[in-house]
Design a protein around this motif. Structure first.
Motif, short mmCIF file in Angstrom:
data_model
loop_
_atom_site.label_atom_id
_atom_site.label_comp_id
_atom_site.label_asym_id
_atom_site.label_seq_id
_atom_site.Cartn_x
_atom_site.Cartn_y
_atom_site.Cartn_z
N ASP A 65 -9.21 -0.86 22.76
CA ASP A 65 -8.06 -0.08 23.21
C ASP A 65 -7.51 -0.61 24.53
N GLN A 66 -8.38 -1.00 25.44
CA GLN A 66 -7.93 -1.56 26.72
C GLN A 66 -7.20 -2.88 26.49
N ALA A 67 -7.71 -3.70 25.58
CA ALA A 67 -7.05 -4.97 25.28
C ALA A 67 -5.68 -4.73 24.65
N LEU A 68 -5.58 -3.73 23.77
CA LEU A 68 -4.30 -3.41 23.14
C LEU A 68 -3.28 -2.93 24.18
N GLU A 69 -3.74 -2.19 25.18
CA GLU A 69 -2.84 -1.74 26.24
C GLU A 69 -2.30 -2.93 27.02
N ARG A 70 -3.18 -3.88 27.35
CA ARG A 70 -2.73 -5.08 28.06
C ARG A 70 -1.77 -5.89 27.20
N LEU A 71 -2.06 -5.97 25.91
CA LEU A 71 -1.19 -6.70 24.98
C LEU A 71 0.17 -6.02 24.88
N GLU A 72 0.17 -4.70 24.80
CA GLU A 72 1.43 -3.94 24.77
C GLU A 72 2.25 -4.23 26.03
N ASP A 73 1.59 -4.23 27.18
CA ASP A 73 2.27 -4.52 28.44
C ASP A 73 2.91 -5.91 28.41
N ALA A 74 2.16 -6.89 27.91
CA ALA A 74 2.67 -8.27 27.86
C ALA A 74 3.87 -8.37 26.92
N PHE A 75 3.79 -7.74 25.76
CA PHE A 75 4.92 -7.78 24.82
C PHE A 75 6.13 -7.04 25.40
N ALA A 76 5.90 -5.92 26.08
CA ALA A 76 7.01 -5.17 26.68
C ALA A 76 7.71 -6.01 27.74
N ALA A 77 6.93 -6.72 28.55
CA ALA A 77 7.54 -7.59 29.57
C ALA A 77 8.35 -8.70 28.92
N SER A 142 11.64 13.44 38.34
CA SER A 142 12.61 14.01 39.30
C SER A 142 12.35 13.59 40.74
N ASP A 143 11.07 13.44 41.12
CA ASP A 143 10.75 13.19 42.52
C ASP A 143 10.01 11.88 42.76
N GLY A 144 9.77 11.12 41.70
CA GLY A 144 9.03 9.88 41.86
C GLY A 144 7.55 10.11 42.11
N TRP A 145 7.05 11.28 41.72
CA TRP A 145 5.65 11.62 41.88
C TRP A 145 4.79 10.54 41.23
N PRO A 146 3.74 10.08 41.90
CA PRO A 146 2.96 8.97 41.33
C PRO A 146 2.15 9.41 40.10
N ILE A 147 2.35 8.70 39.03
CA ILE A 147 1.54 8.86 37.82
C ILE A 147 1.52 7.48 37.17
N SER A 148 0.37 7.10 36.67
CA SER A 148 0.26 5.75 36.11
C SER A 148 0.47 5.78 34.60
N ILE A 149 0.79 4.63 34.10
CA ILE A 149 0.95 4.48 32.66
C ILE A 149 -0.37 4.77 31.95
N ASP A 150 -1.48 4.45 32.61
CA ASP A 150 -2.80 4.74 32.02
C ASP A 150 -3.05 6.25 31.94
N ASP A 151 -2.51 7.00 32.91
CA ASP A 151 -2.63 8.46 32.86
C ASP A 151 -1.92 9.00 31.62
N VAL A 152 -0.76 8.44 31.31
CA VAL A 152 0.00 8.90 30.15
C VAL A 152 -0.69 8.46 28.86
N ARG A 153 -1.12 7.22 28.82
CA ARG A 153 -1.78 6.71 27.61
C ARG A 153 -3.09 7.43 27.33
N GLY A 154 -3.79 7.81 28.38
CA GLY A 154 -5.13 8.35 28.21
C GLY A 154 -5.24 9.86 28.24
N VAL A 155 -4.12 10.56 28.35
CA VAL A 155 -4.20 12.02 28.43
C VAL A 155 -4.78 12.59 27.13
N VAL A 156 -5.64 13.57 27.30
CA VAL A 156 -6.27 14.25 26.16
C VAL A 156 -6.03 15.74 26.33
N PHE A 157 -5.59 16.37 25.26
CA PHE A 157 -5.34 17.80 25.29
C PHE A 157 -6.34 18.52 24.41
#
Length: 184
Positions: A65-77, A142-157
């Motif tokens: 999963d970590q490798a896929l995230e890095r791969l996704e980042d590379a393809f997005a760039a 709205s305010d530029g509050w810091p949140i990382s892409i990993d926080d979004v990818r890894g959120v669990v509900f």
């Protein structure tokens, strides 16, 4: 025998090694521009939606999963660079802004009503958990509050009966990732 990723311990499940290796070969060719005619086109979105079968002693899900995230980042760039060359950098940002506005509009809905609910006896995402995370995302947009892409990818509900429809929440999170990748 060398393997690309660590393996799950034998009684534990991991990703099917043959499927992962096959996918990585296609991804390598797609990224290098040497894709074969029979290779399925690969994009950052498709990488995000990739799933593998499970097998005992397969590849560690965490490492893959970590490798896929890095791969996704590379393809997005790479996609961002191509779009900027073809349409100009401003067109790429305009699309990201439009997506961000759609996300913000959804997040602006009242708590408990941001997404469709599943039937009362069906389990969906916890409205409290999702709304709490939605508030963080609102502050990010709205305010530029810091949140990382990993926080979004890894959120669990947690789940609850009559909760939010999971597919709808997941689509919004994918849109947030798209916006974050676009403005990197």
């Amino acid at each position: 025998m060398d393997s690309t990723f660590p393996r799950a311990r034998k009684p534990k499940l991991g990703y099917n090694t043959a499927q992962v290796e096959s996918f990585l070969q296609v991804a390598r060719r797609a990224y290098d521009g040497t894709a074969r005619p029979d290779d399925e086109p690969l994009t950052s979105d498709r990488i995000r939606l990739t799933a593998f079968a499970m097998q005992k002693g397969g590849y560690s899900t965490t490492h893959v999963d970590q490798a896929l995230e890095r791969l996704e980042d590379a393809f997005a760039a790479q996609e961002r660079q191509v779009a900027a060359r073809l349409h100009g950098g401003e067109a790429w940002l305009t699309e990201a802004r439009a997506t961000a506005q759609v996300v913000s509009n959804r997040l602006a809905r009242p708590e408990g009503h941001r997404f469709d609910r599943v039937a009362p006896l069906v389990r969906g995402y916890s409205t409290r958990d999702v709304d709490r995370f939605a508030d963080k995302l609102t502050r990010y947009f709205s305010d530029g509050w810091p949140i990382s892409i990993d926080d979004v990818r890894g959120v669990v509900f947690k789940t609850q009966r009559g909760g939010y429809r999971e597919a709808q929440v997941d689509l919004l999170l994918d849109a947030v990732v798209d916006v974050m990748l676009a403005v990197r």
